[in-house]
Design a protein around this motif. Structure first.
Motif, PDB file in Angstrom:
ATOM      1  N   SER A 192       0.817  -1.217   0.000  1.00  0.00           N
ATOM      2  CA  SER A 192       0.000   0.000   0.000  1.00  0.00           C
ATOM      3  C   SER A 192       0.849   1.264   0.000  1.00  0.00           C
ATOM      4  N   TYR A 193       2.168   1.128   0.099  1.00  0.00           N
ATOM      5  CA  TYR A 193       3.029   2.307   0.211  1.00  0.00           C
ATOM      6  C   TYR A 193       2.994   3.175  -1.043  1.00  0.00           C
ATOM      7  N   HIS A 194       2.711   2.567  -2.215  1.00  0.00           N
ATOM      8  CA  HIS A 194       2.721   3.370  -3.445  1.00  0.00           C
ATOM      9  C   HIS A 194       1.449   4.198  -3.585  1.00  0.00           C
ATOM     10  N   THR A 195       0.356   3.779  -2.954  1.00  0.00           N
ATOM     11  CA  THR A 195      -0.871   4.554  -2.784  1.00  0.00           C
ATOM     12  C   THR A 195      -1.601   4.835  -4.099  1.00  0.00           C
ATOM     13  N   TYR A 196      -1.421   3.986  -5.096  1.00  0.00           N
ATOM     14  CA  TYR A 196      -2.185   4.146  -6.333  1.00  0.00           C
ATOM     15  C   TYR A 196      -3.486   3.344  -6.318  1.00  0.00           C
ATOM     16  N   ALA A 197      -3.699   2.499  -5.302  1.00  0.00           N
ATOM     17  CA  ALA A 197      -4.944   1.739  -5.165  1.00  0.00           C
ATOM     18  C   ALA A 197      -5.761   2.381  -4.050  1.00  0.00           C
ATOM     19  N   GLN A 198      -6.331   3.520  -4.335  1.00  0.00           N
ATOM     20  CA  GLN A 198      -6.893   4.373  -3.288  1.00  0.00           C
ATOM     21  C   GLN A 198      -8.231   3.844  -2.787  1.00  0.00           C
ATOM     22  N   SER A 199      -8.431   3.958  -1.484  1.00  0.00           N
ATOM     23  CA  SER A 199      -9.653   3.474  -0.851  1.00  0.00           C
ATOM     24  C   SER A 199     -10.538   4.603  -0.330  1.00  0.00           C
ATOM     25  N   ASP A 200     -10.046   5.831  -0.349  1.00  0.00           N
ATOM     26  CA  ASP A 200     -10.835   6.999   0.045  1.00  0.00           C
ATOM     27  C   ASP A 200     -10.178   8.208  -0.590  1.00  0.00           C
ATOM     28  N   VAL A 201     -10.842   8.802  -1.572  1.00  0.00           N
ATOM     29  CA  VAL A 201     -10.208   9.881  -2.340  1.00  0.00           C
ATOM     30  C   VAL A 201     -10.476  11.261  -1.751  1.00  0.00           C
ATOM     31  N   TYR A 202     -11.055  11.304  -0.567  1.00  0.00           N
ATOM     32  CA  TYR A 202     -11.191  12.571   0.153  1.00  0.00           C
ATOM     33  C   TYR A 202     -10.345  12.597   1.414  1.00  0.00           C
ATOM     34  N   ARG A 203      -9.493  11.635   1.575  1.00  0.00           N
ATOM     35  CA  ARG A 203      -8.763  11.541   2.829  1.00  0.00           C
ATOM     36  C   ARG A 203      -7.295  11.213   2.592  1.00  0.00           C
ATOM     37  N   ILE A 204      -6.417  11.999   3.191  1.00  0.00           N
ATOM     38  CA  ILE A 204      -4.999  11.660   3.216  1.00  0.00           C
ATOM     39  C   ILE A 204      -4.831  10.395   4.053  1.00  0.00           C
ATOM     40  N   ASP A 205      -4.003   9.482   3.581  1.00  0.00           N
ATOM     41  CA  ASP A 205      -3.756   8.250   4.334  1.00  0.00           C
ATOM     42  C   ASP A 205      -3.227   8.612   5.721  1.00  0.00           C
ATOM     43  N   PRO A 206      -3.830   8.073   6.784  1.00  0.00           N
ATOM     44  CA  PRO A 206      -3.415   8.469   8.142  1.00  0.00           C
ATOM     45  C   PRO A 206      -1.956   8.141   8.439  1.00  0.00           C
ATOM     46  N   ARG A 207      -1.353   7.264   7.654  1.00  0.00           N
ATOM     47  CA  ARG A 207       0.067   6.958   7.855  1.00  0.00           C
ATOM     48  C   ARG A 207       0.966   8.032   7.252  1.00  0.00           C
ATOM     49  N   TYR A 208       0.369   8.912   6.461  1.00  0.00           N
ATOM     50  CA  TYR A 208       1.093  10.078   5.955  1.00  0.00           C
ATOM     51  C   TYR A 208       0.792  11.337   6.776  1.00  0.00           C
ATOM     52  N   GLY A 209      -0.384  11.366   7.390  1.00  0.00           N
ATOM     53  CA  GLY A 209      -0.790  12.550   8.133  1.00  0.00           C
ATOM     54  C   GLY A 209      -2.270  12.788   7.951  1.00  0.00           C
ATOM     55  N   THR A 210      -2.667  14.036   7.936  1.00  0.00           N
ATOM     56  CA  THR A 210      -4.070  14.421   7.837  1.00  0.00           C
ATOM     57  C   THR A 210      -4.267  15.342   6.639  1.00  0.00           C
TER      58      THR A 210
END
Length: 611
Positions: A192-210
């Motif tokens: 999931s680190y590459h983040t091209y398989a997005q599961s919520d397109v209104y939210r920054i991944d919480p492992r990156y921040g907010t």
């Protein structure tokens, strides 16, 4: 007319109430947008059973899909003022739920924001592998994959704070624009680190921040007169996206039924002889089995993607998009998406990943292309990526002996075809990126070959893009897995033994790479003739290539010796470019020389400002 979506999630069909609302997309909007209507999408258990009303706003259309959990309604946004509006769901005369929706005031000048252009230098990072500024968010209980730095394909912990902490480093390098691979939530259980398989397109991944952290990144860049480019994905989402798990309609994604892989043959999009089945499997086939292919020809999907893109531009203050797998989308739909973005923001820039190996085919995808016009097609895409230059740079410095089609003539040949592009200054030029083989691996970490490639990127038309780590000699073999070309930047983690973000922390070899890169691109940043000047080049001789960038008052002469022999270049045949100039100063060494003849060592480059 553009339409914009709101998603309202209500978890209980009978006892709907504000306390049960779990999801609203977008969470708010803005007054004074150019669009005259807003399409709201409401989601909840059997929500189609209810009738929506909105205080003070006219509902012009209500649509349902075969999934009763969705309800679409179009409202007029003409003269909608800043403030809050109550959205009610009713069963007969009884109100069963309400939600207060906000329209915010746009920032002054928002619509006229200026995107990245040929005066910029773009720095590409993989955020998970760049720097870990906040170890507390390396893992999250809200996402499946936990951090494990020992795994090449695992999450390593890089985040938005790590980027912010090292903006001075990026600026020192001469970069003016940051392109980060996607930062939106990717809840895949692995890779999931590459983040091209997005599961919520209104939210920054919480492992990156907010979301607030992402906006703060843009703000911090703007304070330094730098720009932020979002990596936007229109072609697919991840299998874990909440809407994929409860599709609004069967045709929200492409189905065969179910899964079929793309054949990746993008040329079927414009090939007049292509079969329908081949074209279908290119455009409708999934990029991978974990990335369901979005059906942009469904107007509800297309409007959703338009709205989401505009929301991020307006919310975060973005300066551009890089659009992933641009030419895998339905071409008419992605053209409509692009036009909607640039109609709202006429000076915003969008560069599409059009990974092709022929200039005519790449040029087809640029806005106002005469090639596209043959098929009555206009992508409206301002910028494309110069993959043919990348192809040449990937082999040319191994070709020590020149021939008709080998050696530095490959680079010359790339620019011969510039007439195909409607806007040659809006091409992204690069030697590598996060999907290609590492440049320093291909050339064995040879500083001389790296310097030649960077000199070309810094002096030709277009927008140069650098890939993180190469400026300190970082390599990595893609054949060993994608993680090998996406290694952690040394010094980005608190327990790293070396900190290559500082001169004192870099090795002598790393400082050689960095010092050259920094000096070169700092010079470019301050040299307008490179940003917008014309080009005149001369047929290579003895594997030596000479070209000029010039305008009415200034000129820069570039001499590249790709041979293994020292060369003496007689300058008589360059008279038409040297007329009026007697001396030149090497921008790296500061050495001044006469222009009668030029001696240049093997596998080196000279960049001469003419006087």
């Amino acid at each position: 007319m553009k339409q914009i979506f709101l998603i309202l999630f209500c978890c209980n069909a009978i006892h709907l109430g504000a306390q049960h609302i779990e999801r609203v997309e977008p969470p708010f909007w803005w007054s004074e947008m150019k669009s005259e209507s807003l399409q709201l999408m409401l989601y909840g258990k059997d929500i189609a059973r209810y009738t929506p009303e909105m205080d003070g706003i006219t509902i012009s259309n209500i649509r349902k899909t075969e999934n009763a959990n969705y309800l679409f309604m179009t409202i007029s946004t003409t003269d909608v003022a800043e403030g809050t509006y109550v959205l009610r769901l009713k069963k007969g005369k009884r109100e069963v739920s309400r939600y207060t929706y906000e329209f915010r005031k746009r920032n002054e000048g928002s619509a006229l924001r200026k995107g990245f252009d040929s005066s910029d230098v773009m720095y590409l990072i993989m955020p998970d592998r760049f720097a870990n500024g906040n170890p507390d968010n390396d893992s999250s209980p809200e996402t499946a994959e936990q951090a494990d730095r020992t795994k090449q394909g695992g999450r390593h912990g890089g985040d938005i704070q790590g980027i912010i902490d090292h903006l001075d480093y990026i600026q020192e390098l001469g970069a003016t624009t940051l392109w980060s691979t996607p930062l939106l939530e990717d809840n895949d259980p692995e890779y999931s680190y590459h983040t091209y398989a997005q599961s919520d397109v209104y939210r920054i991944d919480p492992r990156y921040g907010t979301n607030e952290d992402y906006k703060r990144l843009a703000d911090e860049l703007h304070k330094k007169d730098m720009k932020l480019v979002m990596d936007y994905v229109t072609n697919h989402w991840g299998a874990e996206h909440w809407m994929i798990r409860d599709l609004p309609s069967y045709d929200w994604i492409h189905q065969f039924p179910g899964y079929a892989n793309s054949n990746y043959r993008m040329e079927t999009q414009y090939d007049p002889n292509a079969s329908d089945i081949d074209r279908k499997y290119c455009v409708d086939g999934w990029f991978t089995s974990t990335m369901p292919d979005l059906n942009q020809s469904n107007p509800l999907v297309l409007n959703y993607l338009i709205q989401n893109a505009i929301w991020w531009i307006e919310y975060a203050g973005l300066d551009g998009f890089r659009v992933d797998t641009y030419s895998y989308n339905d071409k008419e739909s992605i053209a409509a998406w692009t036009k909607a973005i640039t109609d709202e923001y006429p000076y915003f820039n969008v560069v599409g990943e059009v990974w092709l190996h022929d200039q005519a085919q790449i040029a087809y995808w640029q806005k106002d292309s005469r090639i596209g016009a043959i098929q009555d097609f206009n992508s409206h895409l301002p910028a494309v990526m110069d993959f043919t230059l990348h192809d040449a740079l990937s082999t040319v410095f191994h070709e020590d002996e020149a021939s008709w089609d080998k050696g530095i003539v490959k680079v010359y040949g790339n620019f011969v075809n510039d007439f195909l592009y409607p806007d040659i200054n809006n091409l992204l030029v690069f030697a590598e990126n996060h999907d290609t083989q590492r440049f320093n691996h291909m050339y064995g970490g040879d500083p001389a070959k790296y310097k030649m490639a960077m000199a070309i990127l810094a002096t030709v038309r277009g927008i140069p893009q650098l890939y993180y780590g190469s400026e300190i000699g970082m390599g990595g073999n893609k054949d060993e897995g994608d993680g090998a070309i996406r290694q952690d930047f040394p010094g980005g983690w608190p327990d790293d033994k070396q900190n290559a973000f500082t001169a004192s922390g870099r090795t002598k070899r790393q400082n050689e790479f960095f010092a050259y890169t920094s000096k070169l691109f700092q010079w470019r940043r301050q040299t307008p003739v490179i940003h917008s000047g014309k080009t005149k080049h001369y047929l290579p001789q003895d594997n030596v290539y000479v070209y000029f960038r010039y305008n009415d008052t200034n000129a820069v002469m570039v001499v590249i010796n790709n041979s293994t022999e020292n060369r003496t270049v007689e300058t008589g045949r360059f008279r038409e470019s040297l007329n009026g100039f007697e001396k030149g100063t090497d921008i790296i060494t500061g050495k001044e020389m006469s222009l009668g003849e030029i001696s240049i060592a093997s596998k080196t480059v000279m960049i001469l400002e003419l006087k």
